[in-house]
Structure formats: structure tokens, C-alpha cells
Design a protein around this motif. Structure first.
Motif, PDB file in Angstrom:
ATOM      1  N   HIS A 276      60.266 -36.267  48.718  1.00 57.41           N
ATOM      2  CA  HIS A 276      61.331 -35.482  49.334  1.00 57.41           C
ATOM      3  C   HIS A 276      62.644 -36.261  49.423  1.00 57.41           C
ATOM      4  N   HIS A 277      62.573 -37.588  49.404  1.00 57.42           N
ATOM      5  CA  HIS A 277      63.775 -38.406  49.537  1.00 57.42           C
ATOM      6  C   HIS A 277      64.458 -38.666  48.190  1.00 57.42           C
ATOM      7  N   LEU A 278      63.846 -38.237  47.095  1.00 51.90           N
ATOM      8  CA  LEU A 278      64.483 -38.381  45.795  1.00 51.90           C
ATOM      9  C   LEU A 278      65.647 -37.409  45.670  1.00 51.90           C
ATOM     10  N   ASP A 279      66.548 -37.727  44.757  1.00 51.11           N
ATOM     11  CA  ASP A 279      67.640 -36.808  44.462  1.00 51.11           C
ATOM     12  C   ASP A 279      67.063 -35.486  43.958  1.00 51.11           C
ATOM     13  N   PRO A 280      67.552 -34.341  44.440  1.00 52.96           N
ATOM     14  CA  PRO A 280      66.984 -33.063  43.990  1.00 52.96           C
ATOM     15  C   PRO A 280      67.095 -32.852  42.491  1.00 52.96           C
ATOM     16  N   ARG A 281      68.103 -33.450  41.856  1.00 49.43           N
ATOM     17  CA  ARG A 281      68.195 -33.338  40.401  1.00 49.43           C
ATOM     18  C   ARG A 281      67.042 -34.071  39.731  1.00 49.43           C
ATOM     19  N   ALA A 282      66.672 -35.241  40.266  1.00 50.64           N
ATOM     20  CA  ALA A 282      65.540 -35.986  39.708  1.00 50.64           C
ATOM     21  C   ALA A 282      64.239 -35.223  39.916  1.00 50.64           C
ATOM     22  N   ARG A 283      64.074 -34.617  41.084  1.00 52.81           N
ATOM     23  CA  ARG A 283      62.864 -33.830  41.330  1.00 52.81           C
ATOM     24  C   ARG A 283      62.776 -32.630  40.393  1.00 52.81           C
ATOM     25  N   LEU A 284      63.894 -31.962  40.214  1.00 50.34           N
ATOM     26  CA  LEU A 284      63.896 -30.761  39.377  1.00 50.34           C
ATOM     27  C   LEU A 284      63.664 -31.105  37.908  1.00 50.34           C
ATOM     28  N   VAL A 285      64.339 -32.134  37.410  1.00 49.24           N
ATOM     29  CA  VAL A 285      64.172 -32.515  36.000  1.00 49.24           C
ATOM     30  C   VAL A 285      62.762 -33.041  35.750  1.00 49.24           C
ATOM     31  N   SER A 286      62.213 -33.818  36.686  1.00 46.89           N
ATOM     32  CA  SER A 286      60.849 -34.318  36.525  1.00 46.89           C
ATOM     33  C   SER A 286      59.852 -33.163  36.482  1.00 46.89           C
ATOM     34  N   GLY A 287      60.038 -32.190  37.364  1.00 53.98           N
ATOM     35  CA  GLY A 287      59.162 -31.028  37.328  1.00 53.98           C
ATOM     36  C   GLY A 287      59.297 -30.244  36.040  1.00 53.98           C
TER      37      GLY A 287
ATOM     38  N   LEU B  82      67.817 -26.772  45.621  1.00 50.83           N
ATOM     39  CA  LEU B  82      67.677 -26.202  44.286  1.00 50.83           C
ATOM     40  C   LEU B  82      69.008 -25.672  43.785  1.00 50.83           C
ATOM     41  N   VAL B  83      69.743 -25.000  44.645  1.00 48.65           N
ATOM     42  CA  VAL B  83      71.037 -24.453  44.237  1.00 48.65           C
ATOM     43  C   VAL B  83      72.006 -25.565  43.870  1.00 48.65           C
ATOM     44  N   HIS B  84      72.099 -26.597  44.714  1.00 45.43           N
ATOM     45  CA  HIS B  84      73.041 -27.688  44.447  1.00 45.43           C
ATOM     46  C   HIS B  84      72.664 -28.464  43.188  1.00 45.43           C
ATOM     47  N   SER B  85      71.369 -28.707  42.994  1.00 48.92           N
ATOM     48  CA  SER B  85      70.955 -29.462  41.809  1.00 48.92           C
ATOM     49  C   SER B  85      71.174 -28.655  40.536  1.00 48.92           C
TER      50      SER B  85
ATOM     51  N   SER C  67      81.620 -26.888  46.485  1.00 45.80           N
ATOM     52  CA  SER C  67      80.438 -27.221  47.267  1.00 45.80           C
ATOM     53  C   SER C  67      80.768 -28.364  48.215  1.00 45.80           C
ATOM     54  N   MET C  68      80.249 -28.254  49.439  1.00 51.51           N
ATOM     55  CA  MET C  68      80.480 -29.304  50.427  1.00 51.51           C
ATOM     56  C   MET C  68      79.420 -30.400  50.370  1.00 51.51           C
ATOM     57  N   VAL C  69      78.425 -30.250  49.513  1.00 44.87           N
ATOM     58  CA  VAL C  69      77.328 -31.216  49.396  1.00 44.87           C
ATOM     59  C   VAL C  69      77.551 -32.067  48.150  1.00 44.87           C
ATOM     60  N   GLU C  70      77.489 -33.374  48.319  1.00 45.79           N
ATOM     61  CA  GLU C  70      77.614 -34.309  47.207  1.00 45.79           C
ATOM     62  C   GLU C  70      76.269 -35.006  46.983  1.00 45.79           C
ATOM     63  N   LEU C  71      75.802 -34.972  45.746  1.00 41.99           N
ATOM     64  CA  LEU C  71      74.528 -35.588  45.392  1.00 41.99           C
ATOM     65  C   LEU C  71      74.762 -37.011  44.905  1.00 41.99           C
ATOM     66  N   HIS C  72      73.831 -37.903  45.247  1.00 42.39           N
ATOM     67  CA  HIS C  72      73.946 -39.319  44.879  1.00 42.39           C
ATOM     68  C   HIS C  72      72.675 -39.737  44.131  1.00 42.39           C
ATOM     69  N   PHE C  73      72.862 -40.212  42.905  1.00 42.96           N
ATOM     70  CA  PHE C  73      71.754 -40.647  42.055  1.00 42.96           C
ATOM     71  C   PHE C  73      71.522 -42.136  42.269  1.00 42.96           C
ATOM     72  N   ARG C  74      70.274 -42.506  42.648  1.00 42.34           N
ATOM     73  CA  ARG C  74      69.949 -43.888  42.959  1.00 42.34           C
ATOM     74  C   ARG C  74      68.953 -44.458  41.944  1.00 42.34           C
ATOM     75  N   PHE C  75      68.628 -45.736  42.151  1.00 41.06           N
ATOM     76  CA  PHE C  75      67.710 -46.414  41.229  1.00 41.06           C
ATOM     77  C   PHE C  75      66.318 -45.798  41.274  1.00 41.06           C
ATOM     78  N   THR C  76      65.863 -45.436  42.464  1.00 39.60           N
ATOM     79  CA  THR C  76      64.539 -44.816  42.575  1.00 39.60           C
ATOM     80  C   THR C  76      64.480 -43.490  41.825  1.00 39.60           C
ATOM     81  N   ASP C  77      65.589 -42.779  41.777  1.00 38.49           N
ATOM     82  CA  ASP C  77      65.626 -41.522  41.023  1.00 38.49           C
ATOM     83  C   ASP C  77      65.486 -41.787  39.516  1.00 38.49           C
TER      84      ASP C  77
END
Length: 273
Positions: free
Chosen positions: A23-34, A144-147, A246-256
Motif C-alpha cells: 500500500h505504501h508503493l507509488d500507485p503508478r508502480a502498483r498499477l503497472v506491476s498489476g 487509481l484516478v491519479h495514477s 490535480s492537487m495530488v502529486e505522485l513521487h516515484f521512489r527507489f522501492t517503486d
């Protein structure tokens, strides 16, 4: 009354905030992995690769702190249809394969290859349903929407209505539990008019026969609900495309990045095993 409780078996589209490492991963990483695992499971040609995919999904469910009993509950509703498809393949498979038939009776024939293909159908559908349930359980609707907006943003430069595509995905996931509630209402209405429900018999053919009368009213009600939603959005002045921020900013980290590399490697192994 458990025969009418369809929503308890719907795990797709249900978000579970278990505060797991996934759950703590970037939503883009979760979505692409899925999505990578989904493509691998769909394209995997062999039972060994699908078996590995099923193990990977089950381990991911454990890592996401999602109860396996809850995840496996999502297989109850589609299980009769999956078994029915596998049975059709086993009994009416291609007779021209290199394996001798074990059983032949008119148009019915069964061989080792037919049993293998039937097993592949069961394992593939089970892995797909569990993976979709896992993905929806670790990604909320807003994430999901933001990613999706971030991932599809390059396509907007080509004139593709990415905002509308994101809205379609959001509405689809939101309406799945509502479809289960609508099916419960239709089933109770049909049972009150003399339809056979809740008699204790759980044969596959009987369950399929019971589900067929639900399809037409469920489809019509879904169209009416979609039309009402479209009219409501139009009345409230909704519009997609340019000008929306969008008021939400996504941050891609090393774990992602590590999660993407691991999912890519597993997806490749599933298809090649």
C-alpha cells in the motif's frame, strides 16, 4: 438467505486499507506491476507458468495483509462458469491431437491434452480473478484516478481523451459492487414469484441455469443506471480534457523501481517457464 448474498462474493473493486508495504508503493508502480502480471497470466501458454503466477499472486495477497479466505471468496461466484468452460474443453476438445483418446462416445472424447487444457483454463481464470482482486484491494479509487492520469498524460498530446478513459475505468470499478446488489434484488424478486432459489442443490448446470434469467434484467438496469449517471454529470457541467488540474502529486521512489523490476522479471518468467 445466503443464496441471495451476491455482494459477499464480490472482491473486485473493494479497497482494503491494511497499511501493508504494498500500500505504501507509488500507485503508478502498483498499477503497472498489476498490469504486467495480468498480461503475463493472459499470455502464458503452459500450466507450469500459470502455477507460478498463482503462487506469486497468493504470496502478494499475504504481503498485502489481505485474508486469503476473503480473496478466495471471489472465486465462488464465477467458479461454476469456469468449471463449465473447462468441462466443455475436456469433452469436446480437438480430436486431432497426438495423444490417444481415453474416452470416446459419439462427439464426446477425452484425452490427456484435453485434461491439460481444461486445467489451464481453471488455473488461468483463478489467477486472473485473484490478481484483479489484489490490485483493486491495494489501490483506492482516488489513487487509481491519479495514477491513470499520470500514466496516460503523454497520450493527451496526441488528442486522445485520456480524462474520459480514466473516468470510464473509475465508474466501472465503482459499479461492480452495485451490480452485485442489483443481482441480489432481481434474484429475490424472481424467487418471490416462484423461481427455484435456495433449495440446497448446488449443481453446476443448475447454478448456470439460475443465473441466465438474471442477465437480461441486470443488463437493462445497468443501461438505465449508466444513462442516469450521464445525465447527472451533464447537468452538473462535467467536462474533461484541458483545463483540469490535480492537487495530488505522485513521487516515484527507489522501492517503486525495485517493485517494477521484480514484477517485470516475474512476468517474463511466467510467460517463458
Amino acid at each position: 438467505m445466503h443464496d441471495f448474498e451476491f455482494q459477499r462474493y464480490v472482491t473486485v473493486g473493494q479497497y482494503l486499507a491494511t497499511d501493508s508495504p504494498l500500500h505504501h508503493l507509488d500507485p503508478r508502480a502498483r498499477l503497472v506491476s498489476g498490469a504486467l502480471l495480468l498480461i503475463a497470466i493472459t499470455a502464458a501458454p503452459h500450466l507450469s507458468g500459470l502455477g507460478l503466477a498463482l503462487v506469486v499472486v497468493l504470496l502478494a495477497l499475504v504481503a498485502a495483509r489481505i485474508p486469503l479466505s476473503y480473496a478466495l471468496r471471489g472465486l465462488v461466484a464465477p467458479l461454476p462458469f469456469i468449471l463449465f468452460l473447462a468441462l466443455l474443453q475436456i469433452l469436446f476438445g480437438s480430436p486431432g491431437n497426438e495423444f490417444p483418446a481415453w474416452f470416446t462416445l459419439g462427439p464426446l472424447h477425452t484425452s490427456k491434452m484435453d485434461l491439460l487444457i481444461g486445467s489451464i483454463i481453471i488455473v488461468r481464470f483463478a489467477a486472473l480473478i485473484l490478481l484483479i482482486s489484489l490490485t483493486s484491494a491495494i489501490i483506492s479509487t482516488s489513487e487509481l484516478v491519479h495514477s491513470l492520469q499520470a500514466l496516460l498524460r503523454p497520450l493527451a498530446t496526441l488528442g486522445i481523451p485520456t480524462q474520459d478513459l480514466v473516468l470510464m475505468a473509475q465508474v466501472t470499478l465503482r459499479f461492480l459492487p452495485l451490480l452485485a446488489l442489483e443481482a441480489e434484488r432481481i434474484a429475490k424478486a424472481q424467487a418471490s414469484r416462484g423461481a427455484e432459489w435456495g433449495t440446497g442443490k448446488t449443481g453446476i448446470l443448475r447454478r448456470v441455469r439460475q443465473a441466465l434469467p438474471l442477465l437480461v434484467p441486470l443488463f437493462l438496469n445497468s443501461l438505465q443506471r449508466a444513462e442516469a449517471l450521464a445525465l447527472a454529470m451533464e447537468a452538473r457541467g462535467y467536462h474533461g480534457g484541458k483545463g483540469r488540474t490535480s492537487m495530488v502529486e505522485l513521487h516515484f521512489r527507489f522501492t517503486d523501481a525495485v517493485a517494477l523490476v521484480v514484477s517485470s522479471a516475474l512476468s517474463t518468467l511466467i510467460m517463458l517457464l
